[in-house]
Design a protein around this motif. Structure first.
Motif: not given
Ligand code: SF4
Ligand code: SF4
Lengths: 97, 387
Positions: B251-277
């Motif tokens: 898609g244009l973007l991907e939500k990772y556990k975002l639907d009910d999130a209270e705190v979130a980050i917005v990121a691009m590229g390889s950092t997203c892999g680290t953030a998932r953990v």
């Protein structure tokens, strides 16, 4: 007055018909003008080949016939390339200011 | 589907081999060198039919690409950092001429000081040149997006050039498992390259890129703006079709556990892999953490970003570049602007991080998430810089 086209009417991708420079008289930028001497010219076409502005005119028999002053920029390339010696068949003259 | 071990550069080169472009004009630069180096080997080995133009600079590379695309060829190249900047005189000409050139860009810090490692400042510096920009989280995404980008840019609604980026060294030089398509599948998937009417043709001569002053310049810029608007739908359609065919939807973007999130980050590229953990860890502790991974930066999917972020209480936008504008990084200003009309506005802060390849690890991301509780909206943090 001619109405300019809107963006939806323009051809795709910054293209326009070929040869439109013909309608755009750019010769008035010139500070020096090439003057061609029919008597000296040996019709070698060097000036015609090298002119960056396609401003060397040919007649109906494809003989060099003069300069298109509407488009010639006065760069002097034609004069530099002209092989006729000792005096070239094209000389540059100062434009009147 | 073949499963291969490939670095990001190898994955992009593999995609290029399968695309078999008519022309590739390129000049080497770290960390993108391998993309075109490996590809030139494919040319030498006769595995592709491509005319490979080994030019003397990136300025010439992009100029040759524009020339070849004007002749109606499918054209690709690759570069990074200063190379992309040396192309930058020609980049907006390629988009104004509506040429579907695809560029494999490996994100690397801009000089100076000179640095060869990853940040996004090179790609961000050319973000307003009418090129589509897709970021990749890993080699698989890079491979898939390069194939999709050909489809996207050649769509009659788009016809703008596009770049697919990986993160220098982090993705470009790390080996991962990727699934590829069969050569024949790629051929059918892409189909023939269609010429448009702005192609050089001896039988129908045209002028390309002529002087265009007060009376027409504006009208010539407008179709580019419109194409960028329409590109969004095309990127979505191509990404969904790719998913339906090959099992990996985009898609244009991907939500990772975002639907009910209270705190979130917005990121691009390889950092997203680290953030998932880190997000998984926080979720286990009962903290409602999530991420918006932005895949497409140009066109910027503002409405979609606003929609998915509007319900989140606190958001940190992670910028791997600084626009030196005194009001935060480029991703942050876009996200902030996208949220201007949102009914509920999150607390929005900006973390400029990882410049020049400075590592961002699990502990760093834990810290960024933990700081969300007390962050004021508008706070700009130069994360980890020494005073
Ligand atoms: S002066 Fe230059 S532009 Fe004019 S005719 Fe000679 S070569 Fe052509
Ligand atoms: S280069 Fe000189 S001699 Fe040759 S055609 Fe031109 S004017 Fe004549």
């Amino acid at each position: 007055m001619k109405k300019n086209m809107g963006w939806k009417e323009l051809p795709h991708g910054d293209s326009s018909p070929a040869g439109t420079a013909n309608e755009f008289k750019t010769g008035d930028w010139r500070s020096e003008r090439p003057v061609w001497n029919k008597e000296k010219c040996i019709n070698c076409y060097f000036c015609w080949v090298y002119c960056p502005d396609a401003s060397i005119l040919l007649d109906k028999d494809n003989k060099v016939a003069g300069i298109d002053y509407d488009h010639c920029k006065g760069c002097g390339i034609c004069r530099a390339e002209c092989p006729v010696k000792p005096e070239k068949a094209i000389v540059m003259k100062q434009e009147r200011s | 589907m073949p499963v291969l071990a490939r670095t990001g550069n190898e994955a992009m080169a593999e995609a290029m081999r399968q695309i078999n472009p008519d022309v590739v004009a390129a000049y080497p630069i770290s960390p993108a060198t391998e993309v075109v180096m490996i590809f030139s080997k494919f040319v030498a080995d006769g595995l592709v039919d491509t005319e490979f133009v080994a030019v003397e600079s990136e300025h010439s590379a992009m100029s040759a690409c524009v020339g070849a695309a004007s002749a109606g060829c499918r054209v690709m190249t690759g570069t990074s950092s200063q190379g992309l900047q040396l192309m930058s005189e020609i980049l907006p000409i390629a988009s104004a001429l509506r040429q579907p050139i695809v560029l494999c860009e490996v994100n690397r810090a801009l000089s100076g000081p000179i640095n060869i490692h990853c940040d996004h400042s090179d790609t961000m510096a050319v973000r307003d040149f009418g090129w589509l920009q897709i970021f990749s989280e890993n080699a698989q995404e890079a491979y898939d997006s390069v194939l999709q980008m050909i489809k996207i840019v050649e769509d009659v609604k788009v016809r703008l050039p596009g770049m697919v980026t990986t993160d220098g060294f982090i993705i470009s030089h790390c080996m991962e498992k990727i699934e590829t398509l069969e050569d024949a599948e790629v051929k059918t998937y892409l189909g023939e390259h269609k010429k448009m009417n702005s192609t050089l043709d001896l039988t129908k001569p045209i002028t390309l890129g002529s002087l265009d002053l007060q009376d027409y310049y504006f009208e010539h810029r407008m179709p580019m703006a419109q194409a960028m608007i329409e590109a969004k739908e095309v990127i979505l359609k191509v990404g969904q079709e790719f998913g339906a065919k090959y099992g990996r939807p985009y898609g244009l973007l991907e939500k990772y556990k975002l639907d009910d999130a209270e705190v979130a980050i917005v990121a691009m590229g390889s950092t997203c892999g680290t953030a998932r953990v880190v997000i998984d860890e926080l979720r286990e502790k009962g903290i409602k953490a999530g991420m918006l991974k932005l895949r497409v930066f140009r066109p910027f999917p503002a409405a979609e970003v606003a929609e998915v972020l509007a319900g989140v209480k606190s958001i940190a936008v992670l910028d791997r570049s600084d626009s030196l504008s005194s009001q935060g990084g480029p991703l942050y200003t876009e996200v902030r602007s996208a949220l201007y009309d949102a009914k509920t506005k999150p607390v929005l802060s900006n973390y400029i991080y990882g410049l020049g390849g400075r590592e961002i690890n699990l502990e760093d991301l834990r810290q960024i998430f933990s700081e969300q509780k007390s962050n004021q909206s508008g706070k700009i943090v130069y994360f980890g810089v020494r005073e």
